[in-house]
Design an enzyme around this catalytic site. Structure first.
Site, PDB file in Angstrom:
ATOM      1  N   GLU A 162       0.917  -1.227  -0.150  1.00 16.35           N
ATOM      2  CA  GLU A 162      -0.051   0.021   0.168  1.00 16.35           C
ATOM      3  C   GLU A 162       0.806   1.150   0.134  1.00 16.35           C
ATOM      4  OE1 GLU A 162      -4.039   0.192   2.431  1.00 16.35           O
ATOM      5  OE2 GLU A 162      -2.175   0.688   3.741  1.00 16.35           O
TER       6      GLU A 162
ATOM      7  N   GLN B 292      -2.093  16.137  -7.602  1.00 19.12           N
ATOM      8  CA  GLN B 292      -1.667  15.701  -8.686  1.00 19.12           C
ATOM      9  C   GLN B 292      -0.471  14.580  -8.252  1.00 19.12           C
ATOM     10  OE1 GLN B 292      -0.118  19.342 -10.816  1.00 19.12           O
ATOM     11  NE2 GLN B 292       1.682  18.138 -11.287  1.00 19.12           N
ATOM     12  N   ASP B 293      -0.589  13.660  -9.310  1.00 21.40           N
ATOM     13  CA  ASP B 293       0.476  12.693  -9.490  1.00 21.40           C
ATOM     14  C   ASP B 293       1.450  12.692 -10.423  1.00 21.40           C
ATOM     15  OD1 ASP B 293      -0.749  11.211  -6.952  1.00 21.40           O
ATOM     16  OD2 ASP B 293      -1.576   9.814  -8.140  1.00 21.40           O
ATOM     17  N   ASN B 294       2.705  12.732 -10.185  1.00 16.49           N
ATOM     18  CA  ASN B 294       3.818  12.705 -11.268  1.00 16.49           C
ATOM     19  C   ASN B 294       4.655  11.498 -11.383  1.00 16.49           C
ATOM     20  OD1 ASN B 294       3.147  15.505 -11.844  1.00 16.49           O
ATOM     21  ND2 ASN B 294       3.818  15.737  -9.580  1.00 16.49           N
TER      22      ASN B 294
ATOM     23  N   HIS C  40      14.645  21.703  -7.282  1.00 15.62           N
ATOM     24  CA  HIS C  40      13.393  22.406  -7.605  1.00 15.62           C
ATOM     25  C   HIS C  40      12.487  22.846  -6.301  1.00 15.62           C
ATOM     26  CE1 HIS C  40      13.662  19.933 -11.407  1.00 15.62           C
ATOM     27  NE2 HIS C  40      14.501  20.983 -11.635  1.00 15.62           N
TER      28      HIS C  40
ATOM     29  N   LYS D  79       5.434  16.955  -1.139  1.00 18.46           N
ATOM     30  CA  LYS D  79       5.594  15.893  -2.015  1.00 18.46           C
ATOM     31  C   LYS D  79       5.857  14.686  -1.278  1.00 18.46           C
ATOM     32  CE  LYS D  79       7.937  18.742  -5.453  1.00 18.46           C
ATOM     33  NZ  LYS D  79       9.128  18.781  -6.441  1.00 18.46           N
TER      34      LYS D  79
ATOM     35  N   TYR E 240       5.725  10.804  -7.645  1.00 17.73           N
ATOM     36  CA  TYR E 240       5.363  11.658  -6.479  1.00 17.73           C
ATOM     37  C   TYR E 240       4.015  12.070  -6.598  1.00 17.73           C
ATOM     38  CZ  TYR E 240       7.442  15.343  -9.610  1.00 17.73           C
ATOM     39  OH  TYR E 240       7.717  16.135 -10.276  1.00 17.73           O
TER      40      TYR E 240
ATOM     41  N   GLU F 111       8.205  28.501 -10.174  1.00 15.25           N
ATOM     42  CA  GLU F 111       9.266  27.486 -10.010  1.00 15.25           C
ATOM     43  C   GLU F 111      10.696  28.326  -9.846  1.00 15.25           C
ATOM     44  OE1 GLU F 111      10.164  23.249 -11.401  1.00 15.25           O
ATOM     45  OE2 GLU F 111      10.341  24.539 -13.119  1.00 15.25           O
TER      46      GLU F 111
ATOM     47  N   ASP G 194      18.193  23.388 -14.832  1.00 16.29           N
ATOM     48  CA  ASP G 194      18.862  23.026 -13.747  1.00 16.29           C
ATOM     49  C   ASP G 194      20.291  23.509 -13.880  1.00 16.29           C
ATOM     50  OD1 ASP G 194      16.627  21.846 -12.824  1.00 16.29           O
ATOM     51  OD2 ASP G 194      17.243  19.943 -13.451  1.00 16.29           O
TER      52      ASP G 194
END
Length: 183
Positions: free
Chosen positions: A28, A46-48, A61, A70, A130, A141, A169
């Protein structure tokens, strides 16, 4: 699920139970009820997911506004995950924690708003998932310089290999020049 505290207040490792048998495994990866009992109350919007090749460094970031909490995990491969405290009022401002996340240890790391986050891929490839508590906002950002000597992060880089970085980056700011959170 088990919570393991890190040296940064609020940043925690979550160790889910993995059940294995001859068919494979089951675990799980998120339970609002179970984690709220352990003190983690977050609403995700949100899922990434990203796949990175060995030697890829993503980060550090953060979003100055619409700051994201996150919950990060690796389903395949291994990464060196780095979290930097950017809360100006924190006693640990500018400090960081390094955690290896991989498919074997099952660790997830909870990163509340107010921190910069990045990772370096140490396996051939890594799939990183995440959950985020706020939506991605490119306007807000920011990128912290991954190799800032003031941070002195040991990314456990592969010897003789320059990290693969995005153009964004490569342009990260040093801690001394970066915008931070007024919290």
């Amino acid at each position: 699920m088990n919570i393991i505290e890190t040296t940064l207040p609020g940043v925690n490792i979550i160790e889910p139970k993995k059940f294995r048998d001859e068919r494979g495994f089951f675990q799980e990866t998120w339970s609002a009820l179970k984690l709220s009992k352990l003190g983690l109350n977050a609403s995700f919007v949100q899922d990434n997911q990203c796949r990175s090749h060995q030697g890829t460094l993503r980060g550090l970031h953060y979003q100055l506004r619409n700051a994201q909490g996150k919950l990060v995990r690796v389903s395949h491969g291994a990464i060196v995950d780095v979290v930097v405290d950017l809360r100006l009022r924190s006693q640990s401002f500018g400090e960081h924690v390094v955690i290896e996340l991989n498919e074997d240890n099952n660790y997830m790391v909870w990163i509340p708003p107010g921190f910069a986050h990045g990772f370096y891929t140490i396996s051939k490839t890594a799939d990183v998932f995440y959950k985020a508590t706020d939506y991605y906002s490119p306007l807000y950002e920011r990128v912290l310089k991954w190799d800032d000597p003031a941070l002195a992060i040991d990314w456990k880089l592969i010897v003789g290999q320059t990290p693969l970085l995005s153009v964004r980056d490569q342009g990260g700011l040093a801690l001394a020049d970066a915008e931070a959170f007024d919290m």
